[in-house]
Design a protein around this motif. Sequence first.
Motif, PDB file in Angstrom:
ATOM      1  N   ALA A  21     -10.474  -4.159  -0.706  1.00  0.00           N
ATOM      2  CA  ALA A  21     -10.122  -2.782  -0.378  1.00  0.00           C
ATOM      3  C   ALA A  21     -11.379  -1.937  -0.501  1.00  0.00           C
ATOM      4  CB  ALA A  21      -9.037  -2.264  -1.310  1.00  0.00           C
ATOM      5  N   SER A  38      -3.752   1.446  -5.216  1.00  0.00           N
ATOM      6  CA  SER A  38      -2.372   1.062  -4.923  1.00  0.00           C
ATOM      7  C   SER A  38      -2.294  -0.171  -4.030  1.00  0.00           C
ATOM      8  CB  SER A  38      -1.635   2.219  -4.236  1.00  0.00           C
ATOM      9  OG  SER A  38      -2.046   2.366  -2.883  1.00  0.00           O
ATOM     10  N   VAL A  39      -3.383  -0.538  -3.347  1.00  0.00           N
ATOM     11  CA  VAL A  39      -3.356  -1.697  -2.458  1.00  0.00           C
ATOM     12  C   VAL A  39      -3.276  -2.965  -3.304  1.00  0.00           C
ATOM     13  CG1 VAL A  39      -4.558  -2.968  -0.649  1.00  0.00           C
ATOM     14  CG2 VAL A  39      -4.690  -0.473  -0.710  1.00  0.00           C
ATOM     15  N   PHE A  83      -5.138   5.709  -3.594  1.00  0.00           N
ATOM     16  CA  PHE A  83      -4.708   4.796  -2.542  1.00  0.00           C
ATOM     17  C   PHE A  83      -5.363   3.435  -2.708  1.00  0.00           C
ATOM     18  CE2 PHE A  83      -5.739   2.659   1.423  1.00  0.00           C
ATOM     19  CZ  PHE A  83      -4.472   2.411   1.917  1.00  0.00           C
ATOM     20  N   GLU A 105       5.971   3.605  -0.686  1.00  0.00           N
ATOM     21  CA  GLU A 105       5.363   2.288  -0.824  1.00  0.00           C
ATOM     22  C   GLU A 105       5.720   1.446   0.394  1.00  0.00           C
ATOM     23  OE1 GLU A 105       5.547   0.290  -4.631  1.00  0.00           O
ATOM     24  OE2 GLU A 105       6.174   2.144  -5.616  1.00  0.00           O
ATOM     25  N   GLY A 109      -5.910   3.235   5.480  1.00  0.00           N
ATOM     26  CA  GLY A 109      -5.244   4.089   4.510  1.00  0.00           C
ATOM     27  C   GLY A 109      -6.166   5.216   4.111  1.00  0.00           C
ATOM     28  N   ARG A 139       0.848  -1.180   0.000  1.00  0.00           N
ATOM     29  CA  ARG A 139       0.000   0.000   0.000  1.00  0.00           C
ATOM     30  C   ARG A 139       0.886   1.234   0.000  1.00  0.00           C
ATOM     31  NH1 ARG A 139      -1.866   0.693   6.163  1.00  0.00           N
ATOM     32  NH2 ARG A 139      -0.182  -0.463   7.150  1.00  0.00           N
ATOM     33  N   CYS A 140       0.337   2.357  -0.388  1.00  0.00           N
ATOM     34  CA  CYS A 140       1.109   3.593  -0.483  1.00  0.00           C
ATOM     35  C   CYS A 140       0.627   4.590   0.558  1.00  0.00           C
ATOM     36  CB  CYS A 140       0.986   4.194  -1.879  1.00  0.00           C
ATOM     37  SG  CYS A 140       1.679   3.139  -3.166  1.00  0.00           S
TER      38      CYS A 140
END
Length: 423
Positions: free
Chosen positions: A322, A354-355, A351, A69, A345, A63-64
């Motif tokens: 997510a 990005s998971v 986001f 990262e 997050g 995740r970011c």
Amino acid sequence: MADYLPEGVIVNILQRLSVKNLICCTCVSKSWYSLITSPEFISSHLNFTSATEKDASLLLLRRCLADSECYSLYTDEKFCTWNDTLKFPFTSINSYFTIIGNCNGLLCLSDDRVLYLHTIILWNPCIRKSIVLPKPNLIYNSFGTFVQSFGFGFDPISSDYKLVRITYVDDAQEPLPQVEIYRLSTGMWQDISYLALDCVIYNRSRPAYINGSTHWIANSIQRGDLIVSFDMCREVFRKMTIPASLVNLESFSSKDVVAYKGSLALVSWNLSGNDPGFCVWVMKEYGVAESWAKHFVMTYQNAGGGIMRPLWVRKNGGILVARQDGRVVSYDVVGDGVEDLRIRGSSSEEFVRSVHVDGYMESLVLLGRGPMFDDAHVRNILPLLNFGDGCGSSVNSYGCCYLRSLGNGFKHSHGSYAAHGAM
């Protein structure tokens, strides 16, 4: 005591140790260092780990957060149980790297979400070793805008790691894509476009490496959606049908393939319509279309509402998802239980996209490589962009180009190969 034990006994003992402990053992003596870093022992340890830890799977979570990262390992059985945090040494010129896939502890990363710099990395986070691949044959400078799909896997016959790249050029007169393959043993790309793949792999279709082959969701004008696979040993493409009820079903607008207990699984979902939600199908017998069986169905209304993105099918049958509010949760196979994994997050779309979750197994692959393959060294040769006033931004010699602005042609043009809503 080791001086009095046969090497076979020492190998039998050492191959039962974790990667972290084996790294410590390399400092015991020169002979142990040579043994543990040898290709034979790395292969032996990998085979032993694979055979003995089938029921103790690790999951890799990316995740970011705060422009960085974050990579962590969790146990599949108790995902709330944190196992280890992996130090990520690289910086993307885009918002984050694309995780092409992982195999035998080796992650394949591509920095290609927006800008074309052709940065592809093979990375073993457990031993902090990595390799920057050479630029492929088809690049922006020579062919203009294009979209690409990757597949990463292992050839057990030649004991080689391979990366296949399928590229569709926007303005090409020929509808067939260019296909290239990179073999770690040679360190070179080879054009294998003669294989003539006659269907389109959806842009950003998530690949799944199962049964010695990489799989993607693709589309054929004659057959609709289907699964395309690439055999890493024979280096040939094959086609598989998806469940008949999903071929032309518009309500489920997105599909992806994942691994589930060693089987090929298909996750399909839609974000709108009369009954938004997702379902999971599992191919009980590999390659047999009639063996597709519906495994899980969940409507977003029953799941508490909100937009969700399926991430992974757990061994217990649950689905990792997510949510738009930034949480990662697990829904059980019955569909009436929700496990909050306490992973938080941002609620931003970037986001949530990005998971990434994937199965993972620790290994010593790349350990025998020298200091030139240490993460710190590799990081120093990656492209660096220094955006000042937005003009004249430079890229180092590996980047192969100079960007005049952020709005130029180096960004992806999705053209007729539109994104499929992949995970």
